[in-house]
Design an enzyme around this catalytic site. Structure first.
Site, PDB file in Angstrom:
ATOM      1  N   CYS A  44     -36.165 -40.291 -11.042  1.00 29.02           N
ATOM      2  CA  CYS A  44     -34.802 -41.011 -10.999  1.00 29.02           C
ATOM      3  C   CYS A  44     -33.814 -40.925 -10.103  1.00 29.02           C
ATOM      4  CB  CYS A  44     -34.231 -40.377 -12.479  1.00 29.02           C
ATOM      5  SG  CYS A  44     -35.121 -41.228 -13.606  1.00 29.02           S
ATOM      6  N   ASP A  45     -33.415 -39.133  -9.145  1.00 31.11           N
ATOM      7  CA  ASP A  45     -32.492 -39.500  -8.742  1.00 31.11           C
ATOM      8  C   ASP A  45     -32.246 -38.977  -7.197  1.00 31.11           C
ATOM      9  OD1 ASP A  45     -30.796 -39.896 -10.409  1.00 31.11           O
ATOM     10  OD2 ASP A  45     -30.590 -37.314 -11.439  1.00 31.11           O
ATOM     11  N   CYS A  94     -34.349 -35.343 -13.584  1.00 27.46           N
ATOM     12  CA  CYS A  94     -35.124 -36.423 -13.031  1.00 27.46           C
ATOM     13  C   CYS A  94     -35.458 -36.514 -11.232  1.00 27.46           C
ATOM     14  CB  CYS A  94     -35.107 -36.880 -14.209  1.00 27.46           C
ATOM     15  SG  CYS A  94     -36.522 -38.482 -13.705  1.00 27.46           S
TER      16      CYS A  94
END
Length: 331
Positions: free
Chosen positions: A153-154, A150
């Site tokens: 997300c990261d 992701c």
């Protein structure tokens, strides 16, 4: 759409009489727990069945920096808090797995791995989706420590660093383009000599000065350090001549798609391409009245904890309104 085709139940003299519920929630990620919180506050006495991975994908995530109200929170800790919140509101949370769900009759019939048999007036599906992984032992070792599925997300953790993106479809190209906002260099690794992504995305990718595409290669190993645990690169193999080469990187993003956990309702509710549960626009209503879906099970676009939680809220409100319209809100 064809009629529901759930496997038939085969009760016998030893089969217990099903326990009846107004609302059953299947799945325990942000969507499921949020649905449980709202449904409990609506006095629907919901039961949430956690499934095989209580807490969902966030339980294998480390730092979460985009959850409102928390500058940083560990994924597993966030899910523990959500579960505690749902219980505090009055939701019943059960560690079990639904093995059969029959939506062809009312109330809906449910069988669990524990042997429990239930009926429910309404069901919220929040079983989520799983990222597809390469299946390498080294990949599993570094998940959350340099290996991610992701970028949204990261990606923030890779400011000024070099990263690899593995894949060749829309997901991979979109992840690679997003990562250019942070990384100093993004290398897209694809096992073929052409991408499957939409042409407009490919054009943007090829024009970007931070992106390099490495054709006809596949990952055979993720390399890294033990102390501290972290990725240092990958070993790639040519799909044309079999030669092997190392490539340095600070992070590896696997972008070969997601698999929604919709097997339980396959053939019973309408599904979209990829197996995602189809819902009515602007709602969580599925093709079966009284069945609602929320989170990554139906969302192949955003796939964020906060959007899943929002959909869980919507599903609980949709279920409450539907139950009230059927005269089933109070029993």
């Amino acid at each position: 759409m064809s009629a529901p085709t759930a496997p038939p139940f085969a009760p016998d003299a030893t089969t217990p009489v099903p326990e009846h519920l107004r609302l059953l929630i299947i799945g325990s990620g942000p969507a499921g727990y949020t649905a449980a919180i709202y449904a409990a506050r609506a006095m629907l006495k919901p039961r949430l069945i956690q499934g095989m991975q209580p807490g969902g994908q966030l339980t294998i995530t480390t730092e979460v920096e985009n959850w409102p109200g928390d500058t940083e929170v560990q994924g597993p800790d966030l899910m523990v808090r959500m579960e505690a919140h749902a219980r505090a509101m009055g939701a019943e949370v059960v560690t079990d797995t639904v093995t059969r769900l029959d939506l062809s009759r009312r109330p809906f019939l449910v069988e669990c791995d524990s042997g429990a048999r239930l009926t429910a007036d309404a069901v919220i599906l929040a079983t989520g989706a799983q990222a597809r992984w390469l299946g390498l032992p080294s990949e599993a070792r570094f998940q959350g420590f340099g290996v991610s599925a992701c970028a949204t997300c990261d990606g923030f953790f890779y400011r000024g660093k070099e990263v690899l993106v593995i894949g060749g479809g829309n997901t991979a190209v979109e992840e690679a383009l997003f990562l250019t906002n942070f990384a100093s260099k993004v290398t897209l690794v694809h096992r073929r000599d052409s991408l499957r992504a939409e042409r407009i995305l490919q054009d943007r990718l090829f024009r970007h000065p931070k992106v390099e595409v490495l054709w006809n290669h596949e990952v055979v190993e993720i390399t890294g350090d033990d102390n501290p645990l972290g990725v240092t690169g990958a070993v790639l193999r040519s799909t044309t001549d079999g030669s092997v080469r190392p490539i340095p990187a600070d992070g590896v993003f696997i972008a070969i798609g997601h698999t929604p956990a919709s097997e339980l309702v396959k053939g019973q509710v309408a599904l979209r391409d990829g197996g995602y549960v189809q819902v009515e626009p602007g709602s969580t209503r599925t093709s079966v009245p009284g069945v609602f879906a929320a989170g990554d099970l139906t969302d192949d676009t955003y796939r964020q904890a906060i959007t899943s939680a929002g959909m869980g809220c919507m599903a609980a409100l949709d279920a409450e309104h539907w139950l009230a319209a059927q005269g089933l809100a109070e029993r």
